[in-house]
Design a protein around this motif. Structure first.
Motif, PDB file in Angstrom:
ATOM      1  N   LEU A   1       0.843  -1.200   0.000  1.00  0.00           N
ATOM      2  CA  LEU A   1       0.000   0.000   0.000  1.00  0.00           C
ATOM      3  C   LEU A   1       0.870   1.238   0.000  1.00  0.00           C
ATOM      4  CD1 LEU A   1      -2.295  -1.025   2.999  1.00  0.00           C
ATOM      5  CD2 LEU A   1      -2.771  -1.454   0.583  1.00  0.00           C
ATOM      6  N   GLU A   2       0.359   2.316  -0.573  1.00  0.00           N
ATOM      7  CA  GLU A   2       0.981   3.628  -0.351  1.00  0.00           C
ATOM      8  C   GLU A   2      -0.091   4.608   0.110  1.00  0.00           C
ATOM      9  OE1 GLU A   2      -0.392   6.054  -2.431  1.00  0.00           O
ATOM     10  OE2 GLU A   2       0.981   6.191  -4.132  1.00  0.00           O
ATOM     11  N   THR A   3       0.356   5.686   0.747  1.00  0.00           N
ATOM     12  CA  THR A   3      -0.538   6.526   1.553  1.00  0.00           C
ATOM     13  C   THR A   3      -1.080   7.761   0.851  1.00  0.00           C
ATOM     14  OG1 THR A   3       1.276   7.883   2.426  1.00  0.00           O
ATOM     15  CG2 THR A   3       0.755   5.840   3.614  1.00  0.00           C
ATOM     16  N   SER A   4      -0.690   8.006  -0.401  1.00  0.00           N
ATOM     17  CA  SER A   4      -0.968   9.308  -1.018  1.00  0.00           C
ATOM     18  C   SER A   4      -2.453   9.623  -1.108  1.00  0.00           C
ATOM     19  CB  SER A   4      -0.349   9.365  -2.419  1.00  0.00           C
ATOM     20  OG  SER A   4      -1.010   8.483  -3.304  1.00  0.00           O
ATOM     21  N   LEU A   5      -2.761  10.915  -1.027  1.00  0.00           N
ATOM     22  CA  LEU A   5      -4.110  11.462  -1.175  1.00  0.00           C
ATOM     23  C   LEU A   5      -5.042  11.082  -0.036  1.00  0.00           C
ATOM     24  CD1 LEU A   5      -6.196  12.959  -3.080  1.00  0.00           C
ATOM     25  CD2 LEU A   5      -6.787  10.696  -3.945  1.00  0.00           C
ATOM     26  N   THR A   6      -5.087   9.786   0.294  1.00  0.00           N
ATOM     27  CA  THR A   6      -6.102   9.274   1.206  1.00  0.00           C
ATOM     28  C   THR A   6      -5.988   9.845   2.619  1.00  0.00           C
ATOM     29  OG1 THR A   6      -6.429   7.260  -0.060  1.00  0.00           O
ATOM     30  CG2 THR A   6      -6.974   7.154   2.259  1.00  0.00           C
ATOM     31  N   LEU A   7      -4.782   9.913   3.167  1.00  0.00           N
ATOM     32  CA  LEU A   7      -4.655  10.372   4.553  1.00  0.00           C
ATOM     33  C   LEU A   7      -5.121  11.820   4.738  1.00  0.00           C
ATOM     34  CD1 LEU A   7      -1.401   8.674   5.889  1.00  0.00           C
ATOM     35  CD2 LEU A   7      -3.777   7.994   6.193  1.00  0.00           C
ATOM     36  N   PRO A   8      -4.657  12.773   3.931  1.00  0.00           N
ATOM     37  CA  PRO A   8      -5.181  14.137   4.125  1.00  0.00           C
ATOM     38  C   PRO A   8      -6.649  14.264   3.737  1.00  0.00           C
ATOM     39  CG  PRO A   8      -3.669  14.059   2.259  1.00  0.00           C
ATOM     40  CD  PRO A   8      -3.537  12.753   2.976  1.00  0.00           C
ATOM     41  N   TRP A   9      -7.097  13.527   2.726  1.00  0.00           N
ATOM     42  CA  TRP A   9      -8.468  13.653   2.244  1.00  0.00           C
ATOM     43  C   TRP A   9      -9.485  13.183   3.279  1.00  0.00           C
ATOM     44  CZ3 TRP A   9     -10.812  16.100  -1.610  1.00  0.00           C
ATOM     45  CH2 TRP A   9     -12.132  15.768  -1.915  1.00  0.00           C
ATOM     46  N   TYR A  10      -9.184  12.065   3.944  1.00  0.00           N
ATOM     47  CA  TYR A  10     -10.142  11.471   4.888  1.00  0.00           C
ATOM     48  C   TYR A  10      -9.853  11.828   6.346  1.00  0.00           C
ATOM     49  CZ  TYR A  10     -12.170   8.751   1.102  1.00  0.00           C
ATOM     50  OH  TYR A  10     -12.813   8.374  -0.058  1.00  0.00           O
TER      51      TYR A  10
END
Length: 268
Positions: free
Chosen positions: A192-201
């Motif tokens: 897995l990689e973390t891009s976009l999802t962590l700040p978005w959610y």
């Protein structure tokens, strides 16, 4: 702490909106990519990065961008978005291999991938597997095409066919992260990689699901990424630090995610 950003884009920032910028990535030349690297992404903030190359035929032209990127940072990796409908798709991949790409990529709704496309993509993925390339599958979940082009169905189908090389689910599956977790617990080659999802959610119930997901996964299978400039580097980095501190992830875990896991994977 060292940082390797596993998801860096180089669109033309003069264009507005995600779709317009993605179009500039798809048609970018080597010279345009070189020029953009100097103003789209500040490499001084990281010790390396994985550049998303959306022009499937870029390396048929030459490999000047790859050479330039390597000269600007400690470790440069490259992921080539594959135009699986192109008649000379394998020539694109071979040119990419000659230029030193590490991964190939498919994007469900940008490329309008439905089940009729799966056999051709599996064929390409098996070819990439034989060549030792990593396979990246976009795991973001959104737009009005989210049902028509189902990322979970697509990723599960590819994971059943490809077992010898690493498959990285970009954005950790976003809204569908728990389904991706169930897949990852069955298939040992899922990362897995973390891009976009962590700040978005951030602040949502999905944030709790992501924390649960990362704690269930093997630590070395999680990679830091931003999706810059669609998520600015600093926003992505700060949100990731807040997330890890809030949910009690150790400093050793963070050091792995931010740098060592990616380096280990790329060198394996």
């Amino acid at each position: 702490m060292k940082i390797f950003d596993f998801n860096i884009h180089l669109p033309d920032l003069k264009d507005d909106g995600v779709n317009d910028r993605v179009a500039t990535e798809i048609h970018a030349t080597n010279q345009e990519m070189i020029e953009r690297l100097d103003y789209v992404y500040d490499l001084k903030k990281v010790h390396g990065g994985n550049f998303m190359v959306f022009n499937s035929s870029l390396f048929m032209e030459n490999d000047e961008f790859a050479k330039y990127a390597r000269s600007q940072t400690d470790t440069a990796a490259f992921t080539l978005l594959i135009d699986f409908r192109a008649a000379n798709v394998y020539e694109h991949i071979e040119a990419g291999i000659a230029a030193g790409i590490n991964c190939i990529k498919f994007h469900s709704y940008h490329q309008q991938i439905d089940s009729s496309c799966y056999p051709k993509i599996i064929e390409i993925c098996k070819y990439a597997e034989e060549k030792g390339l990593i396979i990246c599958l976009d795991g973001s979940y959104g737009t009005s095409k989210m049902i028509q082009y189902d990322i979970v169905d697509f990723i599960c189908t590819i994971a059943d066919a490809i077992t010898k090389t690493t498959i990285i689910v970009l954005h950790s599956g976003g809204l569908q992260c728990l389904k991706i977790l169930l897949l990852a617990l069955e298939k040992s080659n899922i990362y897995l990689e973390t891009s976009l999802t962590l700040p978005w959610y951030e602040g949502s119930s999905i944030e709790q699901d992501l924390a649960f997901m990362y704690k269930k996964m093997e630590d070395h299978k999680i990679l830091f990424a931003t999706d810059s400039p669609y998520i600015p580097f600093q926003d992505g980095y700060d949100a990731t630090i807040r997330f890890f501190e809030k949910h009690g992830f150790s400093s050793e875990f963070q050091e792995g995610v931010f740098y060592h896991n990616a380096i280990q994977l790329l060198n394996s």
